[in-house]
Design a protein around this motif. Structure first.
Motif, short mmCIF file in Angstrom:
data_model
loop_
_atom_site.label_atom_id
_atom_site.label_comp_id
_atom_site.label_asym_id
_atom_site.label_seq_id
_atom_site.Cartn_x
_atom_site.Cartn_y
_atom_site.Cartn_z
N THR A 64 0.86 -1.18 0.00
CA THR A 64 0.00 0.00 0.00
C THR A 64 0.90 1.23 0.00
O THR A 64 1.74 1.39 0.89
CB THR A 64 -0.91 0.03 1.25
OG1 THR A 64 -1.75 -1.13 1.24
CG2 THR A 64 -1.78 1.27 1.26
N ARG A 96 -2.35 -1.48 -3.44
CA ARG A 96 -3.21 -0.34 -3.14
C ARG A 96 -2.42 0.95 -3.34
O ARG A 96 -1.28 1.07 -2.86
CB ARG A 96 -3.69 -0.43 -1.69
CG ARG A 96 -4.82 0.52 -1.33
CD ARG A 96 -6.15 -0.06 -1.73
NE ARG A 96 -7.25 0.71 -1.14
CZ ARG A 96 -8.28 1.16 -1.85
NH1 ARG A 96 -8.35 0.94 -3.14
NH2 ARG A 96 -9.25 1.82 -1.26
N LEU A 127 -2.83 5.08 -2.75
CA LEU A 127 -3.57 6.20 -2.18
C LEU A 127 -2.94 7.49 -2.71
O LEU A 127 -1.72 7.64 -2.66
CB LEU A 127 -3.50 6.18 -0.66
CG LEU A 127 -3.76 4.84 0.03
CD1 LEU A 127 -3.65 4.99 1.55
CD2 LEU A 127 -5.11 4.28 -0.36
N ALA A 142 -7.39 4.91 -4.31
CA ALA A 142 -8.26 5.76 -3.50
C ALA A 142 -7.72 7.19 -3.58
O ALA A 142 -6.51 7.40 -3.60
CB ALA A 142 -8.31 5.29 -2.06
N GLU A 197 -8.13 5.68 5.08
CA GLU A 197 -7.46 4.72 4.20
C GLU A 197 -6.01 4.47 4.62
O GLU A 197 -5.44 3.43 4.27
CB GLU A 197 -7.49 5.24 2.75
CG GLU A 197 -8.86 5.22 2.11
CD GLU A 197 -9.27 3.84 1.63
OE1 GLU A 197 -8.43 2.92 1.68
OE2 GLU A 197 -10.43 3.69 1.19
#
Length: 320
Positions: free
Chosen positions: A37, A61, A63, A86, A100
């Motif tokens: 992430t 992931r 962000l 995101a 998040e």
């Protein structure tokens, strides 16, 4: 730049016209893992973010954050279709408030300062080379503009900002000229301010525009850039998982000094005092990954704006 297999959404790639600074070095520094992430706290136009996304697998992931609504619009258009992404509008100083990030991060990138698209659009008011409204806000919907601040600040306050954030030696002289000028005509355009500074400060031997340092200083003040950087560094380290990496690109000495000192504070034991007893052993939080990284000759030739960029990378102590 190393080639990687594409696993993300087709549009989530660095736009051809945008050259992200130190692109390959950032990806090497973050050491992206497929199921990790990652947070890009300064999305800009998605150059670095697209590179990270290409390295992520289906369980990875990404962000992305930015204060600039135009940057967020680009992120929504080009990156939102990918379910691994995101998006959050706001300063990286507030990344702890984004739910998040609560699960921990394997890597964080801050690409500091003003972006090329912001500089290139005269209406944003960042450039002394293009006439536009004297704004300079990265988030034009929040806070006061440069014009509003210059209309009310005292000459002492203006001089202090120019000296501390721009290291401008003629700070007092420029501040007095600004206050005198606004009593005649409000300063509302970038060309007005640049011309005023050029009248007060002669062009030096290096041929750079005399307004360079003042514009930088006012922009930093208006956007609280150094305060946000300090808060963002602490928040990023708090959210990093053990073994996770923090990469920061700075564009002037004030930013780089803050990053370097913060990294060293968490990575190196403070110098001892032989006259004082040692109260407790130092336990590092970060490990430095190399030193200051700068653009090579090929990148400098392709992207002259990279000449002042400095990348520093640190890894949170522990094994991931």
């Amino acid at each position: 730049m190393r080639e990687q297999p594409h696993t993300g959404h087709p549009s989530a790639q660095p736009p051809a016209q945008h050259l992200p600074v130190l692109y390959a070095q950032v990806l090497d520094g973050l050491r992206v893992i497929e199921n990790g992430t990652y947070l890009d706290g300064t999305f800009g136009r998605g150059g670095h973010a697209g590179g990270v996304l290409r390295l992520l697998g289906p369980q990875g992931r990404l962000l992305v954050m930015d204060k600039d609504p135009e940057a967020i619009a680009v992120a929504e258009r080009d990156f939102a279709p990918d379910p691994r992404v995101a998006i959050f509008r706001g300063s990286f100083a507030d990344l702890l408030a984004w739910p998040e990030t609560a699960g921990g991060l394997d890597g964080v990138l801050f690409d500091l300062g003003v972006s090329s698209p912001q500089l290139d659009v005269a209406e944003r008011g960042f450039s002394f080379g293009k006439d536009g409204p004297l704004d300079m806000r990265m988030d034009p919907e929040s806070g006061v503009s440069a014009a509003q601040w210059l209309a009310t600040a005292s000459d002492a306050e203006i001089a202090d900002v120019l000296w501390h954030y721009g290291e401008e030696r003629a700070s007092r002289k420029i501040a007095r000229a600004i206050v005198a000028q606004r009593e005649k005509t409000p300063l509302t355009r970038t060309a007005q301010l640049a011309e005023l500074i050029n009248q007060v400060v002669p062009r030096g031997k290096d041929k750079s525009n005399p307004a360079t340092r003042s514009f930088q200083a006012i922009r930093i003040h208006i956007n609280r850039e150094l305060a946000d950087l300090e808060a963002g560094l602490e928040a990023a380290v708090a959210r990093l998982k053990p073994g996770g990496r923090l990469a920061v690109i700075s564009f002037h000495s004030l930013e780089d000094r803050i990053v370097k000192q913060y990294f060293n504070k968490l990575a190196k034991a403070p110098p001892g005092n032989r006259r004082m007893p040692v109260e407790s052993g130092f336990v590092p939080t970060l490990e430095l990954i190399g030193g200051a990284i700068k653009a090579d000759e090929a990148e400098l030739a392709a992207n002259p704006r990279s000449r002042s960029a400095v990348l520093r990378v640190a890894q949170k102590v522990g094994v991931r």
